[in-house]
Write a protein that holds these residues in place. Structure first.
Motif, mmCIF file in Angstrom:
data_model
loop_
_atom_site.group_PDB
_atom_site.id
_atom_site.type_symbol
_atom_site.label_atom_id
_atom_site.label_comp_id
_atom_site.label_asym_id
_atom_site.label_seq_id
_atom_site.Cartn_x
_atom_site.Cartn_y
_atom_site.Cartn_z
ATOM 1 N N GLU A 153 7.560 0.894 -8.752
ATOM 2 C CA GLU A 153 8.633 1.831 -8.445
ATOM 3 C C GLU A 153 9.316 1.422 -7.141
ATOM 4 O OE1 GLU A 153 9.539 4.240 -10.647
ATOM 5 O OE2 GLU A 153 8.009 3.233 -11.842
ATOM 6 N N ALA A 154 10.644 1.471 -7.158
ATOM 7 C CA ALA A 154 11.423 1.060 -5.989
ATOM 8 C C ALA A 154 12.479 2.112 -5.671
ATOM 9 C CB ALA A 154 12.090 -0.285 -6.255
ATOM 10 N N THR A 155 13.095 1.954 -4.512
ATOM 11 C CA THR A 155 14.182 2.836 -4.105
ATOM 12 C C THR A 155 15.299 2.761 -5.141
ATOM 13 O OG1 THR A 155 15.027 1.030 -2.726
ATOM 14 C CG2 THR A 155 13.679 2.707 -1.625
ATOM 15 N N GLY A 156 16.166 3.755 -5.105
ATOM 16 C CA GLY A 156 17.257 3.795 -6.071
ATOM 17 C C GLY A 156 16.778 4.148 -7.467
ATOM 18 N N GLU A 157 15.592 4.770 -7.548
ATOM 19 C CA GLU A 157 14.998 5.172 -8.822
ATOM 20 C C GLU A 157 14.866 4.000 -9.788
ATOM 21 O OE1 GLU A 157 16.964 8.639 -10.357
ATOM 22 O OE2 GLU A 157 16.786 9.702 -8.456
ATOM 23 N N GLN A 158 14.527 2.827 -9.238
ATOM 24 C CA GLN A 158 14.361 1.626 -10.049
ATOM 25 C C GLN A 158 12.904 1.382 -10.387
ATOM 26 O OE1 GLN A 158 15.885 -1.951 -8.351
ATOM 27 N NE2 GLN A 158 17.995 -1.342 -8.593
ATOM 28 N N THR A 159 12.686 0.765 -11.543
ATOM 29 C CA THR A 159 11.394 0.210 -11.891
ATOM 30 C C THR A 159 11.585 -1.298 -11.930
ATOM 31 O OG1 THR A 159 10.770 2.152 -13.180
ATOM 32 C CG2 THR A 159 9.551 0.123 -13.607
ATOM 33 N N ASP A 205 22.175 -16.802 -5.721
ATOM 34 C CA ASP A 205 21.761 -16.027 -6.895
ATOM 35 C C ASP A 205 20.330 -15.498 -6.715
ATOM 36 O OD1 ASP A 205 22.452 -14.833 -9.270
ATOM 37 O OD2 ASP A 205 21.896 -16.544 -10.516
ATOM 38 N N THR A 206 20.100 -14.912 -5.537
ATOM 39 C CA THR A 206 18.757 -14.458 -5.151
ATOM 40 C C THR A 206 18.770 -12.967 -4.828
ATOM 41 O OG1 THR A 206 18.271 -16.647 -4.253
ATOM 42 C CG2 THR A 206 16.876 -14.838 -3.497
ATOM 43 N N VAL A 207 17.787 -12.243 -5.382
ATOM 44 C CA VAL A 207 17.591 -10.836 -5.050
ATOM 45 C C VAL A 207 16.378 -10.717 -4.133
ATOM 46 C CG1 VAL A 207 18.685 -9.945 -7.137
ATOM 47 C CG2 VAL A 207 16.228 -10.383 -7.133
ATOM 48 N N ILE A 208 16.371 -9.667 -3.334
ATOM 49 C CA ILE A 208 15.310 -9.460 -2.345
ATOM 50 C C ILE A 208 14.679 -8.088 -2.571
ATOM 51 C CG2 ILE A 208 14.846 -9.144 0.134
ATOM 52 C CD1 ILE A 208 17.256 -11.032 0.628
ATOM 53 N N PHE A 209 13.364 -8.044 -2.440
ATOM 54 C CA PHE A 209 12.626 -6.783 -2.448
ATOM 55 C C PHE A 209 11.650 -6.790 -1.283
ATOM 56 C CE2 PHE A 209 13.739 -7.357 -6.911
ATOM 57 C CZ PHE A 209 14.267 -6.121 -7.228
ATOM 58 N N GLY A 210 11.613 -5.694 -0.532
ATOM 59 C CA GLY A 210 10.582 -5.491 0.472
ATOM 60 C C GLY A 210 9.498 -4.610 -0.123
ATOM 61 N N VAL A 211 8.248 -4.847 0.268
ATOM 62 C CA VAL A 211 7.123 -4.075 -0.270
ATOM 63 C C VAL A 211 6.210 -3.630 0.865
ATOM 64 C CG1 VAL A 211 5.138 -4.067 -1.841
ATOM 65 C CG2 VAL A 211 7.120 -5.528 -2.357
ATOM 66 N N SER A 212 5.870 -2.343 0.868
ATOM 67 C CA SER A 212 4.794 -1.843 1.729
ATOM 68 C C SER A 212 4.107 -0.703 0.993
ATOM 69 C CB SER A 212 5.325 -1.376 3.093
ATOM 70 O OG SER A 212 5.870 -0.077 2.996
ATOM 71 N N ARG A 213 3.087 -0.139 1.621
ATOM 72 C CA ARG A 213 2.342 0.958 1.004
ATOM 73 C C ARG A 213 2.983 2.317 1.289
ATOM 74 N NH1 ARG A 213 -3.679 -0.712 2.883
ATOM 75 N NH2 ARG A 213 -2.607 -0.582 4.871
ATOM 76 N N SER A 268 -0.591 2.290 -4.520
ATOM 77 C CA SER A 268 -1.813 1.954 -5.267
ATOM 78 C C SER A 268 -2.345 0.568 -4.915
ATOM 79 C CB SER A 268 -1.543 2.015 -6.771
ATOM 80 O OG SER A 268 -0.693 0.940 -7.150
ATOM 81 N N GLU A 269 -1.558 -0.195 -4.164
ATOM 82 C CA GLU A 269 -1.893 -1.572 -3.755
ATOM 83 C C GLU A 269 -1.959 -2.538 -4.944
ATOM 84 O OE1 GLU A 269 -5.355 -1.460 -1.229
ATOM 85 O OE2 GLU A 269 -4.302 -0.314 0.302
ATOM 86 N N GLN A 270 -1.350 -2.195 -6.064
ATOM 87 C CA GLN A 270 -1.322 -3.076 -7.228
ATOM 88 C C GLN A 270 -0.676 -4.419 -6.875
ATOM 89 O OE1 GLN A 270 1.437 -1.787 -10.249
ATOM 90 N NE2 GLN A 270 1.083 -3.568 -11.527
ATOM 91 N N LEU A 271 0.518 -4.371 -6.270
ATOM 92 C CA LEU A 271 1.203 -5.620 -5.906
ATOM 93 C C LEU A 271 0.504 -6.314 -4.747
ATOM 94 C CD1 LEU A 271 5.043 -4.992 -6.174
ATOM 95 C CD2 LEU A 271 3.526 -6.199 -7.717
ATOM 96 N N CYS A 272 0.050 -5.533 -3.782
ATOM 97 C CA CYS A 272 -0.667 -6.123 -2.640
ATOM 98 C C CYS A 272 -1.869 -6.927 -3.119
ATOM 99 C CB CYS A 272 -1.126 -5.033 -1.675
ATOM 100 S SG CYS A 272 0.213 -4.249 -0.757
ATOM 101 N N ASN A 273 -2.585 -6.392 -4.105
ATOM 102 C CA ASN A 273 -3.741 -7.111 -4.648
ATOM 103 C C ASN A 273 -3.319 -8.310 -5.487
ATOM 104 O OD1 ASN A 273 -5.758 -5.502 -3.446
ATOM 105 N ND2 ASN A 273 -5.481 -3.948 -5.021
ATOM 106 N N LEU A 274 -2.258 -8.147 -6.284
ATOM 107 C CA LEU A 274 -1.759 -9.249 -7.098
ATOM 108 C C LEU A 274 -1.370 -10.438 -6.225
ATOM 109 C CD1 LEU A 274 -0.824 -10.327 -9.884
ATOM 110 C CD2 LEU A 274 1.393 -9.263 -9.414
ATOM 111 N N ILE A 330 10.049 -1.565 -2.505
ATOM 112 C CA ILE A 330 9.051 -1.171 -3.492
ATOM 113 C C ILE A 330 7.918 -0.424 -2.797
ATOM 114 C CG2 ILE A 330 7.291 -2.043 -5.098
ATOM 115 C CD1 ILE A 330 9.196 -4.425 -5.648
ATOM 116 N N SER A 331 7.556 0.715 -3.371
ATOM 117 C CA SER A 331 6.420 1.488 -2.874
ATOM 118 C C SER A 331 5.165 1.027 -3.613
ATOM 119 C CB SER A 331 6.647 2.977 -3.125
ATOM 120 O OG SER A 331 5.493 3.703 -2.767
ATOM 121 N N ASP A 332 4.160 0.598 -2.845
ATOM 122 C CA ASP A 332 2.920 0.104 -3.458
ATOM 123 C C ASP A 332 1.722 0.878 -2.927
ATOM 124 O OD1 ASP A 332 1.461 -1.568 -5.173
ATOM 125 O OD2 ASP A 332 1.075 -3.014 -3.571
#
Length: 155
Positions: free
Chosen positions: A16-22, A64-72, A96-102, A92-94
Motif C-alpha cells: 500500500e502506498a500514498t495516493g491510495e495506490q497498491t 523512464d524511471t519511477v521512484i518509491f520511498g519505503v519506511s515502516r 508489516s515489514e514484508q518489503l523490508c524482509n524481502l 510505501i507503508s511497510d
C-alpha cells in the motif's frame, strides 16, 4: 518469502502506498524502478534524501524511471510527509515489514548507545524487465541520488 538477488527478477508483492495506490512489480514492467528504504518520516537524513530525489525527479523521469520511498511509517504519516516536502513520488507503508524482509534491510542498529532493529538506509534499482540491477546498502545521503541517477542512465 524469498529475498531479492542481483540480476534476478524481483518476486511479486503487493504494498500500500500514498495516493491510495497498491504497488505490484508486475504493474511496473516497462519502467525502471528505484525503491529506497529509509528509517523514519520527518527525520533529518530521511527528509534530505527525499528532497534530493524530489529535486532530481525530472532527470529520473527522462530515464523512464519511477521512484518509491519505503519506511515502516503508516500511510497517514506518509501522506503528511509527502505533502509537506512536495515529493512527486509515492511512499510505501511497510508496517508489516514484508518489503523490508524481502529486501533484507532490517538490521541491528545503535542509537545513543542502545541497540534496536531498524531499517538500514538502502536503495535498489530495478530494470524495465523487473530484474534487480543494482543495490546500495548502508547509504550515506550526500551524493547518493546522483549515483543512483548515473546507474539508471547506464541501464
Amino acid at each position: 518469502m524469498p529475498s531479492v538477488e542481483l540480476n534476478q527478477p524481483i518476486p511479486e508483492f503487493e504494498a500500500e502506498a500514498t495516493g491510495e495506490q497498491t504497488v505490484r512489480p508486475s504493474d511496473l514492467r516497462g519502467k525502471n524502478v528505484v525503491i529506497y528504504f529509509y528509517p523514519k518520516d520527518n527525520t533529518p537524513g530521511c527528509t534530505t534524501e527525499g528532497q534530493d530525489f524530489r529535486d532530481r525527479m525530472a532527470d529520473f523521469e527522462a530515464q523512464d524511471t519511477v521512484i518509491f520511498g519505503v519506511s515502516r511509517d503508516g500511510l497517514r504519516a506518509h501522506e503528511n510527509f509527502r505533502a509537506k516536502h512536495e515529493f512527486p513520488f509515492h511512499l510505501i507503508s511497510d508496517k508489516s515489514e514484508q518489503l523490508c524482509n524481502l529486501f533484507d534491510v532490517i538490521k541491528l542498529k545503535k542509537l545513543y548507545g542502545k541497540e534496536h532493529m531498524g531499517i538500514e538506509r538502502s536503495t535498489f534499482l530495478i530494470d524495465k524487465d523487473g530484474v534487480l540491477r543494482q543495490e546500495w546498502r548502508g547509504v550515506k545521503v550526500p551524493g547518493h541520488v546522483d549515483e543512483v541517477l548515473e546507474a539508471t542512465k547506464a541501464l
